[in-house]
Design a protein around this motif. Structure first.
Motif, mmCIF file in Angstrom:
data_model
loop_
_atom_site.group_PDB
_atom_site.id
_atom_site.type_symbol
_atom_site.label_atom_id
_atom_site.label_comp_id
_atom_site.label_asym_id
_atom_site.label_seq_id
_atom_site.Cartn_x
_atom_site.Cartn_y
_atom_site.Cartn_z
ATOM 1 N N ASP A 73 5.023 31.210 21.311
ATOM 2 C CA ASP A 73 5.756 29.982 21.033
ATOM 3 C C ASP A 73 7.202 30.276 20.642
ATOM 4 O OD1 ASP A 73 6.031 27.283 20.942
ATOM 5 O OD2 ASP A 73 5.300 27.062 18.899
ATOM 6 N N ASN A 74 7.798 31.257 21.301
ATOM 7 C CA ASN A 74 9.201 31.632 21.106
ATOM 8 C C ASN A 74 9.480 32.320 19.771
ATOM 9 O OD1 ASN A 74 10.371 30.915 23.557
ATOM 10 N ND2 ASN A 74 10.657 28.795 22.938
ATOM 11 N N ASP A 75 8.448 32.581 18.981
ATOM 12 C CA ASP A 75 8.676 33.244 17.693
ATOM 13 C C ASP A 75 9.272 34.629 17.894
ATOM 14 O OD1 ASP A 75 7.679 31.172 16.032
ATOM 15 O OD2 ASP A 75 5.635 31.780 16.489
ATOM 16 N N ARG A 76 8.621 35.436 18.713
ATOM 17 C CA ARG A 76 9.128 36.786 18.956
ATOM 18 C C ARG A 76 10.488 36.733 19.640
ATOM 19 N NH1 ARG A 76 7.467 42.104 19.240
ATOM 20 N NH2 ARG A 76 8.418 43.368 20.894
ATOM 21 N N LEU A 77 10.635 35.795 20.580
ATOM 22 C CA LEU A 77 11.920 35.654 21.265
ATOM 23 C C LEU A 77 13.033 35.377 20.262
ATOM 24 C CD1 LEU A 77 13.566 35.515 23.873
ATOM 25 C CD2 LEU A 77 12.922 33.098 24.057
ATOM 26 N N SER A 78 12.763 34.546 19.273
ATOM 27 C CA SER A 78 13.801 34.215 18.286
ATOM 28 C C SER A 78 14.191 35.438 17.464
ATOM 29 C CB SER A 78 13.328 33.081 17.366
ATOM 30 O OG SER A 78 12.265 33.499 16.526
ATOM 31 N N ALA A 79 13.218 36.305 17.157
ATOM 32 C CA ALA A 79 13.534 37.524 16.418
ATOM 33 C C ALA A 79 14.398 38.452 17.268
ATOM 34 C CB ALA A 79 12.243 38.231 16.002
ATOM 35 N N LEU A 80 14.079 38.543 18.563
ATOM 36 C CA LEU A 80 14.880 39.367 19.458
ATOM 37 C C LEU A 80 16.285 38.801 19.605
ATOM 38 C CD1 LEU A 80 12.238 40.046 22.265
ATOM 39 C CD2 LEU A 80 12.962 41.609 20.462
ATOM 40 N N VAL A 81 16.397 37.477 19.710
ATOM 41 C CA VAL A 81 17.711 36.844 19.838
ATOM 42 C C VAL A 81 18.529 37.044 18.565
ATOM 43 C CG1 VAL A 81 18.890 34.600 20.017
ATOM 44 C CG2 VAL A 81 17.025 35.162 21.583
ATOM 45 N N ALA A 82 17.874 36.984 17.407
ATOM 46 C CA ALA A 82 18.583 37.176 16.136
ATOM 47 C C ALA A 82 19.278 38.532 16.112
ATOM 48 C CB ALA A 82 17.617 37.046 14.959
ATOM 49 N N HIS A 83 18.585 39.544 16.584
ATOM 50 C CA HIS A 83 19.223 40.856 16.631
ATOM 51 C C HIS A 83 20.236 40.929 17.763
ATOM 52 C CE1 HIS A 83 19.753 45.231 16.945
ATOM 53 N NE2 HIS A 83 19.396 45.252 15.685
ATOM 54 N N LEU A 84 19.924 40.276 18.873
ATOM 55 C CA LEU A 84 20.797 40.294 20.048
ATOM 56 C C LEU A 84 22.199 39.788 19.714
ATOM 57 C CD1 LEU A 84 20.337 40.914 23.161
ATOM 58 C CD2 LEU A 84 20.137 38.440 23.455
ATOM 59 N N VAL A 85 22.270 38.720 18.912
ATOM 60 C CA VAL A 85 23.566 38.112 18.595
ATOM 61 C C VAL A 85 24.127 38.599 17.261
ATOM 62 C CG1 VAL A 85 23.023 36.045 19.926
ATOM 63 C CG2 VAL A 85 22.550 36.060 17.474
ATOM 64 N N GLY A 86 23.442 39.544 16.623
ATOM 65 C CA GLY A 86 23.919 40.052 15.341
ATOM 66 C C GLY A 86 23.859 39.015 14.243
ATOM 67 N N ALA A 87 22.829 38.175 14.241
ATOM 68 C CA ALA A 87 22.717 37.097 13.250
ATOM 69 C C ALA A 87 22.526 37.658 11.845
ATOM 70 C CB ALA A 87 21.559 36.171 13.603
ATOM 71 N N ASP A 88 22.998 36.901 10.871
ATOM 72 C CA ASP A 88 22.838 37.267 9.468
ATOM 73 C C ASP A 88 21.531 36.741 8.886
ATOM 74 O OD1 ASP A 88 25.442 38.441 9.401
ATOM 75 O OD2 ASP A 88 26.297 36.430 9.221
ATOM 76 N N ALA A 89 20.872 35.810 9.600
ATOM 77 C CA ALA A 89 19.607 35.266 9.112
ATOM 78 C C ALA A 89 18.867 34.592 10.262
ATOM 79 C CB ALA A 89 19.833 34.259 7.985
ATOM 80 N N LEU A 90 17.551 34.541 10.126
ATOM 81 C CA LEU A 90 16.673 33.838 11.066
ATOM 82 C C LEU A 90 15.865 32.818 10.282
ATOM 83 C CD1 LEU A 90 15.115 33.411 13.769
ATOM 84 C CD2 LEU A 90 13.642 35.328 13.084
#
Length: 366
Positions: free
Chosen positions: A155-172
């Motif tokens: 349900d996109n959970d893992r995808l969101s974690a990968l995207v968080a690192h992909l864009v250098g996010a400070d928080a998820l």
């Protein structure tokens, strides 16, 4: 407030994952009104100075009513058809909601394969970064119209974690119908709420369940994805979508996951979590110790077996004699070349084959 909640509250770059149940009615129909209320909370965070990327589920659910279906489809072809129709409705709803705030949205459709391949991974990163620099709101979703097993990706959970690192996010921030982490299903037992996860001890006795009939994720998927992002150095907040305003302002709700102190490099993160393994190498006990404990390069002398069809530059799994994966890394040789090198000391190899099979810089223990 804990330092980890404060890190989420003050994060300048945030990935917000919206679950299917956050966008649907109890009967499973897509609800644009719920989406609009979430946009209001996200807009408040953006006006406060944060940059937000949205990972949105709900494409299949959004396609149910337009196609005249009476329930979420179970066969792959109908899921893909519903996603095809629903993706249009979903991104239009996001666009309409953000138009009220004079914001432009851009849709980015990804599959797990896109993230796993280094070239596509880099292209996706470049696209998302450029959208942000142009002040557009990126709406990321899994491309269910072409995905197969990936439709059950979580349900996109893992995808969101990968995207968080992909864009250098400070928080998820993970938003769904679940208000945080419990040690058991709160609907079926006297479950204990866990407000903060700082290490393995906080997860003792936790039993995580599967997803709902509307989405494909569940607590197991959310917990796994939160730990993935936290291990990469990104603090995570797991909260209910009805508490979106609080989650996005002061992070006072839900369960917060503490990040590892040092952020993992993009390449090491890709090797460990994102890349698909093309094969495997079996290591003798000495090589396992050198790779896992001493963080040393893997030499041909420590390899006892080669499996799979891979080429130099591919990611492979490194396994012990029991077949358990102990590390992942970028292999320097093709499978055929490496087969001829098994167990041989470096001095016995031709000059062109004296490089490590997997260099320490390209190796991540798991």
């Amino acid at each position: 407030m804990s330092q980890y909640r404060d890190a989420v509250r003050t994060a300048r770059s945030v990935v917000v994952k919206i679950g299917t149940t956050a966008l649907t009615t109890k009967s499973g129909l897509f609800d644009a009104g719920r989406l609009a209320r979430l946009v209001e909370a996200i807009e408040t965070r953006m006006k406060a100075g944060s940059d937000v990327v949205i990972v949105s589920s709900g494409a299949i659910a959004a396609g149910i009513e337009p196609l005249g279906l009476n329930r979420r489809p179970t066969d792959l072809a109908t899921k893909q058809a519903a996603a095809s129709v629903g993706q249009v409705a979903l991104v239009n709803a996001w666009s309409a909601a953000f138009t009220r705030y004079d914001r432009t949205v851009g849709q980015v459709l990804l599959t797990a394969h896109d993230i796993s391949m280094r070239v596509q991974h880099t292209n996706a990163q470049r696209t998302l970064n450029r959208l942000r620099s142009l002040h557009a709101v990126a709406i990321v979703n899994e491309n269910d119209t072409v995905a197969t097993n990936e439709i059950r990706f979580g349900d996109n959970d893992r995808l969101s974690a990968l995207v968080a690192h992909l864009v250098g996010a400070d928080a998820l921030i993970l938003l769904s119908d679940i208000d945080g982490l419990y040690d058991a299903d709160p609907r079926k037992s006297d479950a204990r709420f866990i407000p903060e996860v700082t290490g393995p001890d906080d997860l003792g006795g936790v039993v995580a369940g599967e997803g709902s009939r509307l989405g494909t994720g569940g607590m197991r998927s959310k917990l796994s994805s939160a730990l993935l992002a936290a291990d990469a150095g990104v603090p995570v907040l797991l909260a209910a979508s009805v508490d979106a305003a609080a989650a996005l302002t002061d992070a006072s709700v839900g369960t917060v996951f503490a990040p590892r102190p040092d952020r993992m490099s993009a390449r090491r993160f890709w090797v460990r979590y994102a890349a698909e393994a093309s094969g495997a190498l079996t290591l003798d006990p000495g090589a396992v110790r050198a790779v896992v404990k001493q963080r040393r390069s893997l030499l041909a002398a420590g390899i006892t077996g080669v499996s799979g069809r891979f080429f130099g530059g591919d990611v492979v799994e490194l396994r012990d004699t029991d077949g358990e994966m102990v590390a992942r890394g970028v292999v320097a040789y093709d499978a055929g070349e490496l087969t001829t090198m098994i167990g041989r000391s470096t001095s016995d190899l031709p000059a062109e084959m004296r490089r490590p099979a997997v260099h320490a810089d390209d190796l991540v223990a798991v």
